[in-house]
Design a protein around this motif. Structure first.
Motif, PDB file in Angstrom:
ATOM      1  N   PRO A  76     -10.191  -2.878  27.388  1.00 18.94           N
ATOM      2  CA  PRO A  76     -11.055  -1.980  27.306  1.00 18.94           C
ATOM      3  C   PRO A  76     -11.507  -1.009  28.602  1.00 18.94           C
ATOM      4  O   PRO A  76     -11.442   0.165  28.547  1.00 18.94           O
ATOM      5  CB  PRO A  76     -12.255  -2.793  26.699  1.00 18.94           C
ATOM      6  CG  PRO A  76     -11.841  -3.832  26.410  1.00 18.94           C
ATOM      7  CD  PRO A  76     -10.547  -4.074  26.938  1.00 18.94           C
ATOM      8  N   SER A  77     -11.404  -1.858  29.821  1.00 22.29           N
ATOM      9  CA  SER A  77     -11.803  -1.185  30.930  1.00 22.29           C
ATOM     10  C   SER A  77     -10.512  -0.275  31.782  1.00 22.29           C
ATOM     11  O   SER A  77     -10.730   0.920  32.057  1.00 22.29           O
ATOM     12  CB  SER A  77     -12.361  -2.059  32.125  1.00 22.29           C
ATOM     13  OG  SER A  77     -13.475  -2.778  31.879  1.00 22.29           O
ATOM     14  N   ILE A  78      -9.403  -0.840  31.378  1.00 19.76           N
ATOM     15  CA  ILE A  78      -7.944  -0.355  31.970  1.00 19.76           C
ATOM     16  C   ILE A  78      -7.964   1.166  30.860  1.00 19.76           C
ATOM     17  O   ILE A  78      -7.904   2.279  31.529  1.00 19.76           O
ATOM     18  CB  ILE A  78      -7.005  -1.075  31.652  1.00 19.76           C
ATOM     19  CG1 ILE A  78      -7.114  -2.300  32.725  1.00 19.76           C
ATOM     20  CG2 ILE A  78      -5.516  -0.190  31.846  1.00 19.76           C
ATOM     21  CD1 ILE A  78      -6.985  -1.903  34.212  1.00 19.76           C
ATOM     22  N   ASN A  79      -8.227   0.985  29.644  1.00 17.34           N
ATOM     23  CA  ASN A  79      -8.270   1.856  28.426  1.00 17.34           C
ATOM     24  C   ASN A  79      -9.075   3.255  28.917  1.00 17.34           C
ATOM     25  O   ASN A  79      -8.866   4.001  28.923  1.00 17.34           O
ATOM     26  CB  ASN A  79      -8.332   1.482  27.117  1.00 17.34           C
ATOM     27  CG  ASN A  79      -7.860   2.615  26.259  1.00 17.34           C
ATOM     28  OD1 ASN A  79      -7.343   3.630  26.349  1.00 17.34           O
ATOM     29  ND2 ASN A  79      -7.669   1.924  24.893  1.00 17.34           N
ATOM     30  N   LYS A  80     -10.265   2.785  29.266  1.00 16.47           N
ATOM     31  CA  LYS A  80     -11.250   3.686  29.708  1.00 16.47           C
ATOM     32  C   LYS A  80     -11.346   4.348  31.171  1.00 16.47           C
ATOM     33  O   LYS A  80     -11.586   5.770  30.913  1.00 16.47           O
ATOM     34  CB  LYS A  80     -12.802   2.948  29.593  1.00 16.47           C
ATOM     35  CG  LYS A  80     -13.941   3.917  29.732  1.00 16.47           C
ATOM     36  CD  LYS A  80     -15.216   3.271  29.440  1.00 16.47           C
ATOM     37  CE  LYS A  80     -16.616   4.123  29.480  1.00 16.47           C
ATOM     38  NZ  LYS A  80     -17.807   3.439  29.331  1.00 16.47           N
ATOM     39  N   TYR A  81     -10.979   3.835  31.809  1.00 14.15           N
ATOM     40  CA  TYR A  81     -10.903   4.296  33.206  1.00 14.15           C
ATOM     41  C   TYR A  81      -9.550   4.547  33.741  1.00 14.15           C
ATOM     42  O   TYR A  81      -9.618   5.425  34.605  1.00 14.15           O
ATOM     43  CB  TYR A  81     -11.906   3.308  34.158  1.00 14.15           C
ATOM     44  CG  TYR A  81     -13.281   3.138  33.727  1.00 14.15           C
ATOM     45  CD1 TYR A  81     -14.096   4.297  33.866  1.00 14.15           C
ATOM     46  CD2 TYR A  81     -13.614   2.126  33.143  1.00 14.15           C
ATOM     47  CE1 TYR A  81     -15.403   4.000  33.453  1.00 14.15           C
ATOM     48  CE2 TYR A  81     -14.963   1.886  32.720  1.00 14.15           C
ATOM     49  CZ  TYR A  81     -15.790   2.903  32.936  1.00 14.15           C
ATOM     50  OH  TYR A  81     -17.049   2.874  32.669  1.00 14.15           O
ATOM     51  N   MET A  82      -8.690   3.843  33.429  1.00 18.14           N
ATOM     52  CA  MET A  82      -7.319   4.229  33.988  1.00 18.14           C
ATOM     53  C   MET A  82      -6.301   4.853  33.202  1.00 18.14           C
ATOM     54  O   MET A  82      -5.370   5.489  33.772  1.00 18.14           O
ATOM     55  CB  MET A  82      -6.697   2.970  34.415  1.00 18.14           C
ATOM     56  CG  MET A  82      -7.615   1.988  35.573  1.00 18.14           C
ATOM     57  SD  MET A  82      -7.925   2.644  36.863  1.00 18.14           S
ATOM     58  CE  MET A  82      -6.551   2.715  37.658  1.00 18.14           C
ATOM     59  N   ILE A  83      -6.431   5.179  32.002  1.00 13.79           N
ATOM     60  CA  ILE A  83      -5.699   5.796  31.039  1.00 13.79           C
ATOM     61  C   ILE A  83      -5.862   7.158  30.632  1.00 13.79           C
ATOM     62  O   ILE A  83      -7.048   7.337  29.894  1.00 13.79           O
ATOM     63  CB  ILE A  83      -5.338   4.913  29.688  1.00 13.79           C
ATOM     64  CG1 ILE A  83      -4.799   3.719  29.920  1.00 13.79           C
ATOM     65  CG2 ILE A  83      -4.503   5.881  28.877  1.00 13.79           C
ATOM     66  CD1 ILE A  83      -3.481   3.266  30.731  1.00 13.79           C
ATOM     67  N   VAL A  84      -5.584   8.147  31.382  1.00 16.50           N
ATOM     68  CA  VAL A  84      -6.207   9.625  31.476  1.00 16.50           C
ATOM     69  C   VAL A  84      -5.067  10.354  30.761  1.00 16.50           C
ATOM     70  O   VAL A  84      -3.858  10.127  31.076  1.00 16.50           O
ATOM     71  CB  VAL A  84      -6.594   9.932  32.628  1.00 16.50           C
ATOM     72  CG1 VAL A  84      -7.021  11.548  32.612  1.00 16.50           C
ATOM     73  CG2 VAL A  84      -7.306   8.943  33.411  1.00 16.50           C
ATOM     74  N   GLU A  85      -5.489  11.043  29.628  1.00 17.16           N
ATOM     75  CA  GLU A  85      -4.525  11.859  28.993  1.00 17.16           C
ATOM     76  C   GLU A  85      -3.672  12.865  29.967  1.00 17.16           C
ATOM     77  O   GLU A  85      -4.508  13.317  30.809  1.00 17.16           O
ATOM     78  CB  GLU A  85      -5.328  12.810  27.813  1.00 17.16           C
ATOM     79  CG  GLU A  85      -5.975  11.888  26.657  1.00 17.16           C
ATOM     80  CD  GLU A  85      -4.562  11.208  26.010  1.00 17.16           C
ATOM     81  OE1 GLU A  85      -3.712  11.963  25.928  1.00 17.16           O
ATOM     82  OE2 GLU A  85      -4.780  10.224  25.834  1.00 17.16           O
TER      83      GLU A  85
END
Length: 87
Positions: A76-85
């Protein structure tokens, strides 16, 4: 662009990916048994590379990196903060 230059750039670009591909062969994470600063440091770069609209023939085969990316990007944290469109 000259084909020799294209080939040279491709070889240089893929070198670090090949090192990581080999490193992840028997590992779930870059270092240790859970997500660490090693994973956090490289996930943004790999996210961009994996999601660039390139012809797949221009990428080398990287099943270990793709497996690692799929696993780490679910956090969840990686997806929210590190995966940017990509824009």
């Amino acid at each position: 662009m000259n084909n020799n230059i294209d080939s040279s750039l491709e070889i240089e670009t893929h070198k670090p990916f090949k090192v990581l591909e080999n490193h992840l062969e028997n590992r779930e994470y870059v270092a240790g048994n859970s997500i660490s600063i090693g994973d956090i440091a490289i996930i943004p770069m790999l996210h961009r590379y994996i999601n660039l609209p390139l012809d797949e023939s221009n990428r080398f085969d990287m099943p270990n990196i793709r497996r690692w990316y799929a696993n780490v990007s679910k956090h969840p944290s990686i997806n929210k903060y590190m995966i940017v469109e990509l824009s």
